[in-house]
Design an enzyme around this catalytic site. Sequence first.
Site, PDB file in Angstrom:
ATOM      1  N   ILE A   1       9.207   5.793  16.827  1.00  0.00           N
ATOM      2  CA  ILE A   1       8.893   6.584  15.630  1.00  0.00           C
ATOM      3  C   ILE A   1       7.701   7.524  15.887  1.00  0.00           C
ATOM      4  CG2 ILE A   1       8.441   6.491  13.137  1.00  0.00           C
ATOM      5  CD1 ILE A   1      11.044   5.052  13.828  1.00  0.00           C
TER       6      ILE A   1
ATOM      7  N   ARG B   1       2.271  14.420  13.389  1.00  0.00           N
ATOM      8  CA  ARG B   1       2.905  14.005  12.130  1.00  0.00           C
ATOM      9  C   ARG B   1       3.217  15.232  11.283  1.00  0.00           C
ATOM     10  NH1 ARG B   1      -0.012   8.505  10.135  1.00  0.00           N
ATOM     11  NH2 ARG B   1       1.976   8.227   9.085  1.00  0.00           N
ATOM     12  N   PRO B   2       4.282  15.953  11.666  1.00  0.00           N
ATOM     13  CA  PRO B   2       4.630  17.174  10.941  1.00  0.00           C
ATOM     14  C   PRO B   2       5.135  16.874   9.536  1.00  0.00           C
ATOM     15  CG  PRO B   2       6.362  16.606  12.510  1.00  0.00           C
ATOM     16  CD  PRO B   2       5.249  15.624  12.718  1.00  0.00           C
ATOM     17  N   ILE B   3       5.151  17.910   8.670  1.00  0.00           N
ATOM     18  CA  ILE B   3       5.755  17.713   7.341  1.00  0.00           C
ATOM     19  C   ILE B   3       6.860  18.747   7.091  1.00  0.00           C
ATOM     20  CG2 ILE B   3       3.813  16.504   6.249  1.00  0.00           C
ATOM     21  CD1 ILE B   3       3.144  19.218   4.879  1.00  0.00           C
ATOM     22  N   ASP B   4       7.465  19.193   8.216  1.00  0.00           N
ATOM     23  CA  ASP B   4       8.512  20.212   8.094  1.00  0.00           C
ATOM     24  C   ASP B   4       9.680  19.745   7.212  1.00  0.00           C
ATOM     25  OD1 ASP B   4       8.718  18.428  10.388  1.00  0.00           O
ATOM     26  OD2 ASP B   4      10.606  19.432  10.821  1.00  0.00           O
TER      27      ASP B   4
ATOM     28  N   ASP C   1       5.064   0.010  12.023  1.00  0.00           N
ATOM     29  CA  ASP C   1       3.762  -0.477  11.559  1.00  0.00           C
ATOM     30  C   ASP C   1       3.496  -1.924  11.970  1.00  0.00           C
ATOM     31  OD1 ASP C   1       3.217   1.957  10.481  1.00  0.00           O
ATOM     32  OD2 ASP C   1       3.379   1.358   8.384  1.00  0.00           O
TER      33      ASP C   1
ATOM     34  N   ARG D   1      -2.896  10.344   4.676  1.00  0.00           N
ATOM     35  CA  ARG D   1      -1.580  10.930   4.865  1.00  0.00           C
ATOM     36  C   ARG D   1      -0.843  11.095   3.521  1.00  0.00           C
ATOM     37  NH1 ARG D   1       1.481  13.680   8.286  1.00  0.00           N
ATOM     38  NH2 ARG D   1       3.654  13.112   8.165  1.00  0.00           N
TER      39      ARG D   1
ATOM     40  N   LYS E   1       0.832  -1.209   0.000  1.00  0.00           N
ATOM     41  CA  LYS E   1       0.000   0.000   0.000  1.00  0.00           C
ATOM     42  C   LYS E   1       0.869   1.263   0.000  1.00  0.00           C
ATOM     43  CE  LYS E   1      -1.609   1.669   3.930  1.00  0.00           C
ATOM     44  NZ  LYS E   1      -1.508   3.068   4.339  1.00  0.00           N
ATOM     45  N   ASN E   2       1.859   1.297   0.878  1.00  0.00           N
ATOM     46  CA  ASN E   2       2.605   2.547   1.016  1.00  0.00           C
ATOM     47  C   ASN E   2       3.508   2.830  -0.195  1.00  0.00           C
ATOM     48  OD1 ASN E   2       1.331   3.107   3.373  1.00  0.00           O
ATOM     49  ND2 ASN E   2       3.019   2.489   4.715  1.00  0.00           N
TER      50      ASN E   2
ATOM     51  N   ARG F   1      -8.696   0.526   5.229  1.00  0.00           N
ATOM     52  CA  ARG F   1      -7.819   1.451   4.501  1.00  0.00           C
ATOM     53  C   ARG F   1      -6.590   0.729   3.968  1.00  0.00           C
ATOM     54  NH1 ARG F   1      -6.655   6.927   7.604  1.00  0.00           N
ATOM     55  NH2 ARG F   1      -5.194   6.915   5.892  1.00  0.00           N
TER      56      ARG F   1
ATOM     57  N   CYS G   1      -3.588   8.190   9.953  1.00  0.00           N
ATOM     58  CA  CYS G   1      -3.908   7.574  11.243  1.00  0.00           C
ATOM     59  C   CYS G   1      -3.442   8.474  12.377  1.00  0.00           C
ATOM     60  CB  CYS G   1      -3.222   6.222  11.346  1.00  0.00           C
ATOM     61  SG  CYS G   1      -4.149   4.930  10.541  1.00  0.00           S
TER      62      CYS G   1
HETATM   63  C1  UD1 Z   1       5.187   6.362   6.541  1.00  0.00           C
HETATM   64  C2  UD1 Z   1       4.094   5.326   6.407  1.00  0.00           C
HETATM   65  C3  UD1 Z   1       3.644   4.854   7.782  1.00  0.00           C
HETATM   66  C4  UD1 Z   1       4.834   4.393   8.601  1.00  0.00           C
HETATM   67  C5  UD1 Z   1       5.930   5.445   8.621  1.00  0.00           C
HETATM   68  C6  UD1 Z   1       7.201   4.962   9.300  1.00  0.00           C
HETATM   69  C7  UD1 Z   1       2.958   5.990   4.383  1.00  0.00           C
HETATM   70  C8  UD1 Z   1       1.754   6.580   3.757  1.00  0.00           C
HETATM   71  N1  UD1 Z   1       2.983   5.932   5.720  1.00  0.00           N
HETATM   72  O1  UD1 Z   1       4.606   7.481   7.196  1.00  0.00           O
HETATM   73  O2  UD1 Z   1       2.734   3.778   7.597  1.00  0.00           O
HETATM   74  O3  UD1 Z   1       4.411   4.169   9.939  1.00  0.00           O
HETATM   75  O4  UD1 Z   1       6.272   5.825   7.285  1.00  0.00           O
HETATM   76  O5  UD1 Z   1       7.679   3.825   8.674  1.00  0.00           O
HETATM   77  O6  UD1 Z   1       3.876   5.546   3.707  1.00  0.00           O
HETATM   78  N2  UD1 Z   1       8.760  13.520  10.729  1.00  0.00           N
HETATM   79  C9  UD1 Z   1       9.061  14.827  11.018  1.00  0.00           C
HETATM   80  N3  UD1 Z   1       8.933  15.752  10.020  1.00  0.00           N
HETATM   81  C10 UD1 Z   1       8.540  15.422   8.764  1.00  0.00           C
HETATM   82  C11 UD1 Z   1       8.233  14.084   8.474  1.00  0.00           C
HETATM   83  C12 UD1 Z   1       8.347  13.136   9.481  1.00  0.00           C
HETATM   84  O7  UD1 Z   1       9.427  15.151  12.140  1.00  0.00           O
HETATM   85  O8  UD1 Z   1       8.454  16.318   7.910  1.00  0.00           O
HETATM   86  C13 UD1 Z   1       8.875  12.496  11.780  1.00  0.00           C
HETATM   87  C14 UD1 Z   1       7.546  11.816  12.114  1.00  0.00           C
HETATM   88  O9  UD1 Z   1       6.808  12.541  13.062  1.00  0.00           O
HETATM   89  C15 UD1 Z   1       8.018  10.473  12.661  1.00  0.00           C
HETATM   90  C16 UD1 Z   1       9.285  10.184  11.833  1.00  0.00           C
HETATM   91  O10 UD1 Z   1       9.694  11.440  11.280  1.00  0.00           O
HETATM   92  O11 UD1 Z   1       8.408  10.603  14.009  1.00  0.00           O
HETATM   93  C17 UD1 Z   1       9.083   9.202  10.704  1.00  0.00           C
HETATM   94  O12 UD1 Z   1       7.972   9.612   9.919  1.00  0.00           O
HETATM   95  P1  UD1 Z   1       7.857   9.266   8.375  1.00  0.00           P
HETATM   96  O13 UD1 Z   1       8.856   8.191   8.027  1.00  0.00           O
HETATM   97  O14 UD1 Z   1       7.877  10.520   7.613  1.00  0.00           O
HETATM   98  O15 UD1 Z   1       6.416   8.639   8.300  1.00  0.00           O
HETATM   99  P2  UD1 Z   1       5.336   8.879   7.202  1.00  0.00           P
HETATM  100  O16 UD1 Z   1       5.988   9.053   5.864  1.00  0.00           O
HETATM  101  O17 UD1 Z   1       4.352   9.851   7.666  1.00  0.00           O
END
Ligand code: UD1
Length: 430
Positions: free
Chosen positions: A327, A122-125, A305, A93, A22-23, A397, A117
Amino acid sequence: MDEYIIKGGTPLVGDVTIGGAKNAALAILATAIMTDETVVIDNLPAVRDIKAMLDAIDSIGGHVDMLDDHTAKINGSSINDMCVDNEYIKKIRASYYFIGAMLGKYKNATVPLPGGCNIGSRPIDLHIKGFEALGAEVDISHGLISVKADRLVGAHIYLDKVSVGATINVMMAAAMAEGKTVIENAAKEPHVVDVANCLNSMGANIRGAGTDVIRINGVEKLHATNYSIIPDQIEAGTFMLAAAATRGDVTLKNVIPKHLEAITAKLLEIGCEVHEMDDSVRVVASKRLKHTQITTLPYPGFPTDMQPQMTVVLALSEGTSIVTENIFENRFKYVDELTKMGASIKVESNIAIISGVERYTGAHVSSPDLRAGAALVIAGLTAEGITEVDDIYYIERGYENFPEKLTGLGAKIEKVSSDKEITKFKLSVS
Ligand code: UD1
């Protein structure tokens, strides 16, 4: 009121075929609109999040043809709307992958701030830092994130934290930037490699995916491809742990055993047999399992996961186990539900201290999120009596035909939507 109803106590036995990841698929669907030519993607899992991505492509003017349940033919040449916004896409997401894809191709994208979820902040910075480094301007207002650039220019980008989403998103945009981009401290997950392979099959020039340094030489145009998604390591892991928890004997077909190594290692440690073949894995558990320690980490570490499913197994294992979640900070919410089924788990901050019990007892529980929902189903499969799991919307999902696949292994589980169906199920298993 859709829910799963389960009569526990039957060991899972037999073969199950694992679907596409899926991812990986969510990101690869976004890459499909980075060319005006036709892209065919197969081994897509038929789950809600994938449907939402396909609907989103359609809503901005792209053409989507389903050739069968798992194969989509996509043509993005008629895309005329740079804003991806609808009710469902807000909730997933992976909607953020449209930012990287559209920024690369059109130098312009607007997308709702991502949902997904509820497993912690879950920031996107890091995504934003990457886009800005490539020369984009980012604006967040009214719940939308808009990203624009006159020109995208390759850059040297260090990601402060290992992030799957940021690595893939920045890689997609950089694939069509001018010049060279280097992403350092990149995520190494199999789906990062899958997205890079798909982009390369479309004419991109990406090297190093699967290591922590990814080097990208931007290209002006991408072209048509036929691409098949890798098997889902998390769906596979979920069935491996369901086999272990029920003391069953299950062979998973269509998997890449290398991607499952962290899970295999822990299953061996706690006393399961795991046999690896070329593209299948057999898990056998014939006795009560032992305790261990788990720490979630980016790949190749133990995946976050799989943390709830593993906790369900350890809470039935002999002795005291410790699970550390590194994580996402809010990923133990299901523990209250598991406690209703008789588990003995104490959560302190990001650590769960688990005293193994002999058995679970059936109860009415709610899925707090996708993977925790699957974990509660596993608990129900082992429990004495009847378990009802509601809020299965989350489970749907990410798991295709979950009850059907489990039934194929001998489980007694059904999706029901009325009291009448619940009574009928109870009568049929009594
Ligand atoms: C993806 C997966 C999710 C999985 C996760 C970790 C998808 C759609 N989702 O989520 O199922 O649990 O990887 O394997 O593929 N972070 C920041 N800033 C950012 C982005 C992330 O601080 O801009 C932090 C997050 O809060 C978290 C860590 O980095 O603590 C890892 O997150 P990330 O690998 O980005 O997870 P997702 O891509 O959201």
